[in-house]
Design a protein around this motif. Structure first.
Motif, mmCIF file in Angstrom:
data_model
loop_
_atom_site.group_PDB
_atom_site.id
_atom_site.type_symbol
_atom_site.label_atom_id
_atom_site.label_comp_id
_atom_site.label_asym_id
_atom_site.label_seq_id
_atom_site.Cartn_x
_atom_site.Cartn_y
_atom_site.Cartn_z
ATOM 1 N N LYS A 107 0.827 -1.202 0.000
ATOM 2 C CA LYS A 107 0.000 0.000 0.000
ATOM 3 C C LYS A 107 0.859 1.250 0.000
ATOM 4 N N SER A 124 -5.388 2.494 -3.832
ATOM 5 C CA SER A 124 -5.574 1.051 -3.649
ATOM 6 C C SER A 124 -6.722 0.739 -2.702
ATOM 7 N N SER A 125 -7.581 1.740 -2.437
ATOM 8 C CA SER A 125 -8.663 1.524 -1.472
ATOM 9 C C SER A 125 -9.701 0.522 -1.962
ATOM 10 N N THR A 126 -9.775 0.306 -3.288
ATOM 11 C CA THR A 126 -10.772 -0.632 -3.818
ATOM 12 C C THR A 126 -10.243 -2.046 -3.935
ATOM 13 N N PHE A 127 -8.969 -2.290 -3.622
ATOM 14 C CA PHE A 127 -8.397 -3.625 -3.752
ATOM 15 C C PHE A 127 -8.781 -4.474 -2.545
ATOM 16 N N ALA A 128 -9.008 -5.743 -2.766
ATOM 17 C CA ALA A 128 -9.356 -6.668 -1.679
ATOM 18 C C ALA A 128 -8.348 -7.810 -1.589
ATOM 19 N N GLU A 129 -7.980 -8.405 -2.706
ATOM 20 C CA GLU A 129 -7.041 -9.521 -2.725
ATOM 21 C C GLU A 129 -5.606 -8.998 -2.811
ATOM 22 N N LYS A 130 -4.680 -9.708 -2.160
ATOM 23 C CA LYS A 130 -3.281 -9.299 -2.217
ATOM 24 C C LYS A 130 -2.744 -9.360 -3.625
ATOM 25 N N GLU A 146 -4.195 -8.419 -6.222
ATOM 26 C CA GLU A 146 -4.501 -7.167 -6.903
ATOM 27 C C GLU A 146 -3.472 -6.096 -6.567
ATOM 28 N N ARG A 197 -12.752 -4.345 -10.769
ATOM 29 C CA ARG A 197 -12.767 -3.189 -9.863
ATOM 30 C C ARG A 197 -12.396 -1.931 -10.655
ATOM 31 N N GLU A 241 -22.878 -3.907 -7.782
ATOM 32 C CA GLU A 241 -23.170 -3.675 -6.371
ATOM 33 C C GLU A 241 -24.646 -3.330 -6.174
ATOM 34 N N THR A 280 -17.613 -2.030 -8.386
ATOM 35 C CA THR A 280 -17.132 -3.401 -8.471
ATOM 36 C C THR A 280 -18.154 -4.223 -9.238
#
Length: 274
Positions: A16, A26-32, A34, A170, A208, A241
């Motif tokens: 990050k 990178s606030s919209t990332f969930a998986e590492k 990404e 995303r 969403e 998303t």
């Protein structure tokens, strides 16, 4: 590039931090995965930030700066005693009139719209899909791509009958994704349709606002005249998303599937910066 650590060994907080140094949101990332994909793309395509990785990740504490400034401000008391006699005589003299000073010009204010636009230009659209073995649900592969504004969008969806196999798209703030075309390979589809009960494949989408997977294009054995659909006309602006799925219409029991290829483009959302 020698001072940069290997991306695969970095912690999430380090990923990050370095993405932030490139101006990537990178606030919209969930998986590492990404985070790692976006950082690898940034290192390959963007100029290096002015600060080094060590300066970004390990800033100098303010306590040391305060301590050094306080120690430098201390002076030996002997100098004050030596100048006591001279200060008493100089105090009798009239103080000189200070020269008029002109006020320094105020620094220009930074336009917040420009900062938002610069951040959006460095924030990629990411597309991520895990390929699983059924019915064991073991992960046997993945497809992971990122697309900066100004680049074409192209992603191959692995066909499945499970909604959990959908690709996650995303879209960051200030960025728009256009999906114009979808296609299947003729040879792969012809082989798939040889299976008993096979009908075709459909491209399905959820958001969403509506999590239900709805078909936006279907290739059917008896109804489709071509292997390409060029009129999707789908445009979505972030932050959003989406989920995309290549849903196999029967015949999947043998384990054979077909990829659906989606094409489009990524651009800035001009309405957000007017």
């Amino acid at each position: 590039m020698s001072d940069l650590p290997d991306i695969s060994s970095m912690k999430l907080s380090e990923l990050k931090s370095e993405l932030k140094s490139y101006g990537i949101d990178s606030s919209t990332f969930a998986e590492k995965s990404e985070f790692t994909s976006a950082l690898q793309n940034a290192r390959n395509t963007m100029p290096r930030p002015s600060t080094t990785y060590r300066e970004v990740e390990q800033p100098k504490p303010e306590r040391e700066e305060k301590k050094s400034s306080s120690s430098s401000s201390r002076k030996p008391s002997s100098s004050s005693q030596r100048t006591s006699s001279s200060s008493s005589s100089s105090s009798r003299r009239p103080a000189p009139t200070p020269a008029p000073t002109t006020a320094a010009p105020a620094p220009p204010t930074t336009n917040p719209i420009n900062i938002k636009k610069l951040t959006a230009m460095r924030s990629p659209v990411t597309a991520f899909q895990q390929i699983k073995e059924h019915p064991s649900q073991n992960i046997i592969g993945e497809r992971n791509n990122s697309f900066l504004p100004g680049s074409p969008f192209s992603f191959s969806l692995h066909g499945s009958v499970q909604e959990s196999d959908s690709a996650i798209i995303r879209i960051p703030d200030g960025v728009c994704l256009k999906m114009n075309c979808a296609s299947v390979q003729r040879k792969a589809m012809d082989e798939y349709l040889k299976q008993k009960g096979s009908i075709g494949v459909s491209l399905r989408l959820s958001s969403e606002e509506n999590p239900e997977m709805l078909p936006i294009w279907t290739f059917a054995r008896d109804r489709s005249s071509g292997y390409t659909m060029s009129g999707l006309g789908l445009r979505v602006c972030g932050p959003r998303t989406l989920r995309l799925l290549a849903f196999m219409e029967m015949g999947y029991r043998s384990g054979q599937s077909v990829d659906v290829h989606v094409f489009g483009s990524v651009s800035l959302n001009k309405d957000a910066f007017d």
